[in-house]
Design a protein around this motif. Structure first.
Motif, PDB file in Angstrom:
ATOM      1  N   ASP A   1       0.718  -1.336   0.007  1.00 20.90           N
ATOM      2  CA  ASP A   1       0.085   0.180  -0.079  1.00 20.90           C
ATOM      3  C   ASP A   1       0.890   1.362   0.104  1.00 20.90           C
ATOM      4  N   GLY A   2       1.997   1.081   0.732  1.00 22.75           N
ATOM      5  CA  GLY A   2       2.910   2.251   0.733  1.00 22.75           C
ATOM      6  C   GLY A   2       3.502   2.665  -0.522  1.00 22.75           C
ATOM      7  N   LEU A   3       4.010   1.647  -1.406  1.00 23.74           N
ATOM      8  CA  LEU A   3       4.424   1.824  -2.674  1.00 23.74           C
ATOM      9  C   LEU A   3       3.542   2.153  -3.546  1.00 23.74           C
ATOM     10  N   ALA A   4       2.460   1.775  -3.547  1.00 26.09           N
ATOM     11  CA  ALA A   4       1.009   2.233  -4.390  1.00 26.09           C
ATOM     12  C   ALA A   4       0.800   3.727  -4.069  1.00 26.09           C
ATOM     13  N   ALA A   5       0.849   4.196  -2.899  1.00 27.73           N
ATOM     14  CA  ALA A   5       0.570   5.428  -2.504  1.00 27.73           C
ATOM     15  C   ALA A   5       1.497   6.430  -3.329  1.00 27.73           C
ATOM     16  N   ALA A   6       2.744   5.890  -3.407  1.00 27.96           N
ATOM     17  CA  ALA A   6       3.885   6.885  -3.983  1.00 27.96           C
ATOM     18  C   ALA A   6       3.556   6.869  -5.402  1.00 27.96           C
ATOM     19  N   GLY A   7       3.130   6.027  -6.112  1.00 28.43           N
ATOM     20  CA  GLY A   7       2.722   6.022  -7.437  1.00 28.43           C
ATOM     21  C   GLY A   7       3.762   5.802  -8.561  1.00 28.43           C
ATOM     22  N   ASN A   8       4.995   5.545  -8.257  1.00 26.64           N
ATOM     23  CA  ASN A   8       6.039   5.378  -8.963  1.00 26.64           C
ATOM     24  C   ASN A   8       6.449   4.199  -9.628  1.00 26.64           C
ATOM     25  N   GLY A   9       5.294   2.959  -9.354  1.00 18.15           N
ATOM     26  CA  GLY A   9       5.334   1.885 -10.298  1.00 18.15           C
ATOM     27  C   GLY A   9       6.305   0.825  -9.781  1.00 18.15           C
ATOM     28  N   ALA A  10       7.039   1.050  -8.567  1.00 19.23           N
ATOM     29  CA  ALA A  10       7.887   0.139  -7.839  1.00 19.23           C
ATOM     30  C   ALA A  10       7.045  -1.163  -7.534  1.00 19.23           C
ATOM     31  N   GLU A  11       7.607  -2.268  -7.928  1.00 18.18           N
ATOM     32  CA  GLU A  11       7.160  -3.575  -7.950  1.00 18.18           C
ATOM     33  C   GLU A  11       7.264  -4.021  -6.104  1.00 18.18           C
ATOM     34  N   LEU A  12       6.514  -5.089  -5.808  1.00 19.30           N
ATOM     35  CA  LEU A  12       6.882  -5.767  -4.623  1.00 19.30           C
ATOM     36  C   LEU A  12       6.831  -7.216  -4.949  1.00 19.30           C
ATOM     37  N   TRP A  13       7.926  -7.864  -4.608  1.00 19.30           N
ATOM     38  CA  TRP A  13       7.982  -9.223  -4.842  1.00 19.30           C
ATOM     39  C   TRP A  13       7.953  -9.853  -3.083  1.00 19.30           C
ATOM     40  N   ALA A  14       7.106 -11.005  -2.774  1.00 16.01           N
ATOM     41  CA  ALA A  14       7.334 -11.657  -1.461  1.00 16.01           C
ATOM     42  C   ALA A  14       7.870 -12.912  -1.679  1.00 16.01           C
ATOM     43  N   TRP A  15       9.278 -13.124  -0.995  1.00 16.66           N
ATOM     44  CA  TRP A  15       9.870 -14.510  -1.174  1.00 16.66           C
ATOM     45  C   TRP A  15       9.052 -15.433  -0.178  1.00 16.66           C
ATOM     46  N   ASN A  16       8.922 -16.695  -0.627  1.00 13.59           N
ATOM     47  CA  ASN A  16       8.326 -17.551   0.282  1.00 13.59           C
ATOM     48  C   ASN A  16       9.207 -18.467   0.940  1.00 13.59           C
ATOM     49  N   TRP A  17      10.560 -18.007   1.020  1.00 14.51           N
ATOM     50  CA  TRP A  17      11.444 -18.947   1.599  1.00 14.51           C
ATOM     51  C   TRP A  17      11.044 -19.230   3.246  1.00 14.51           C
ATOM     52  N   SER A  18      11.081 -20.559   3.614  1.00 16.83           N
ATOM     53  CA  SER A  18      10.689 -20.634   5.132  1.00 16.83           C
ATOM     54  C   SER A  18       9.503 -20.592   5.280  1.00 16.83           C
ATOM     55  N   TRP A  19       8.497 -20.264   4.462  1.00 14.43           N
ATOM     56  CA  TRP A  19       7.254 -20.259   5.144  1.00 14.43           C
ATOM     57  C   TRP A  19       6.441 -21.739   5.437  1.00 14.43           C
ATOM     58  N   THR A  20       7.249 -22.699   5.132  1.00 15.24           N
ATOM     59  CA  THR A  20       6.882 -23.898   5.502  1.00 15.24           C
ATOM     60  C   THR A  20       6.872 -23.909   7.075  1.00 15.24           C
ATOM     61  N   THR A  21       7.649 -23.167   7.869  1.00 17.22           N
ATOM     62  CA  THR A  21       7.559 -23.164   9.182  1.00 17.22           C
ATOM     63  C   THR A  21       5.982 -23.030   9.560  1.00 17.22           C
ATOM     64  N   TYR A  22       5.291 -22.125   8.749  1.00 17.48           N
ATOM     65  CA  TYR A  22       3.704 -22.034   9.068  1.00 17.48           C
ATOM     66  C   TYR A  22       2.875 -22.966   8.445  1.00 17.48           C
ATOM     67  N   GLU A  23       3.054 -22.978   7.309  1.00 21.10           N
ATOM     68  CA  GLU A  23       2.107 -23.901   6.566  1.00 21.10           C
ATOM     69  C   GLU A  23       2.846 -24.758   5.563  1.00 21.10           C
ATOM     70  N   ASP A  24       1.884 -26.202   4.897  1.00 19.99           N
ATOM     71  CA  ASP A  24       2.915 -26.690   3.819  1.00 19.99           C
ATOM     72  C   ASP A  24       2.822 -26.189   2.795  1.00 19.99           C
ATOM     73  N   ASP A  25       3.802 -26.267   1.709  1.00 18.43           N
ATOM     74  CA  ASP A  25       3.608 -25.802   0.607  1.00 18.43           C
ATOM     75  C   ASP A  25       2.531 -26.088  -0.237  1.00 18.43           C
ATOM     76  N   PRO A  26       1.901 -25.262  -0.998  1.00 15.36           N
ATOM     77  CA  PRO A  26       2.438 -23.939  -1.382  1.00 15.36           C
ATOM     78  C   PRO A  26       1.673 -22.777  -0.569  1.00 15.36           C
ATOM     79  N   GLN A  27       1.348 -23.049   0.894  1.00 17.49           N
ATOM     80  CA  GLN A  27       0.851 -21.824   1.684  1.00 17.49           C
ATOM     81  C   GLN A  27      -0.441 -21.229   0.974  1.00 17.49           C
ATOM     82  N   GLU A  28      -1.506 -21.734   0.634  1.00 13.89           N
ATOM     83  CA  GLU A  28      -2.373 -21.252  -0.051  1.00 13.89           C
ATOM     84  C   GLU A  28      -2.912 -20.199   0.586  1.00 13.89           C
ATOM     85  N   GLN A  29      -3.241 -20.557   2.075  1.00 10.56           N
ATOM     86  CA  GLN A  29      -3.974 -19.320   2.849  1.00 10.56           C
ATOM     87  C   GLN A  29      -3.210 -18.213   3.151  1.00 10.56           C
TER      88      GLN A  29
END
Length: 236
Positions: free
Chosen positions: A208-236
């Protein structure tokens, strides 16, 4: 979206002041070589609270001017070479357990974990000021760095970034009290929240912060180690 082939210099120091060092490492010649090798992006590690100041926490961003100038220099050089610049980060990031920050902001202290022989405490995202800081700082960052390719977020790792960072919170570890799921995390506020809720909130506020700036910066969320929370592919 254009396919991104991202690269990182082996001559830059991950655990030191990488943002300041970036302008020395990523020269025009260096970036042309990156492009000639078939890459169109680089990533630089940084801490959000160090790169830009915050109206919520006066301690943040004290070396911001130097860091922003370094990143602007690399972005300009990258634009000439056809190489985008991404910043890799793990917000909000905690502090050592005995850091003076906690004396001034004891209410923000979340779970504390052992890390590399020392104890770090998380900046708790269940306290309203922290999500506000994330949104504001992401917006400020993008506004001050026009041409930035975007941010790469890692939200589960060995570092203490938020209250669930080092907590293995699989379904089999959850208790139920009066119908409420209680997680084995060292923060009473976050224990009653799902780890996916905490992680999703961090990603959402940065987005939301990047979108508010309006400069088109992308956001990538890396799912490394998310298996500590849920099984792959962490659909929830």
């Amino acid at each position: 979206m254009e396919s991104v082939r991202i690269w990182r210099s082996p001559y830059i120091h991950f655990y030191e002041d990488e943002v300041v060092e970036a302008a020395e490492v990523y020269t025009d010649v260096f970036l042309r070589g990156v492009a000639e090798a078939g890459f169109n992006a680089i990533w630089i590690r940084g801490l959000l609270r160090e790169i830009v100041p915050s109206s919520y926490f006066e301690e943040f961003g004290r070396n911001s001017a130097t860091m922003i100038e370094s990143l602007r220099t690399v972005i300009r050089r990258g634009q000439k070479a056809g190489v985008k610049v991404f910043i890799y980060m793990q917000p909000p990031m905690g502090f050592p357990e005995k850091d003076p920050f906690w004396k001034k902001h004891p209410d923000l202290k979340g779970a504390t974990y052992e890390m590399f022989g020392k104890r770090d405490s998380a900046l708790c995202t269940s306290v309203p000021e922290v999500p506000k800081f994330l949104r504001e700082s992401a917006c400020t960052l993008s506004k001050r760095l026009p041409g930035l390719g975007g941010l790469i977020l890692i939200t589960a790792s060995e570092h203490v970034a938020h209250c669930y960072s080092r907590c293995r919170c699989r379904p089999e570890t959850v208790l139920v009290e009066n119908g409420v799921r209680i997680h084995p995390v060292g923060c009473p506020r976050c224990a009653r929240r799902e780890p996916r809720e905490v992680v999703g909130e961090i990603v959402g506020n940065i987005r939301d912060g990047l979108a508010a700036a309006g400069n088109g910066a992308e956001l990538w969320a890396w799912n490394w180690s998310w298996t500590t929370y849920e099984d792959d592919p962490q659909e929830q």
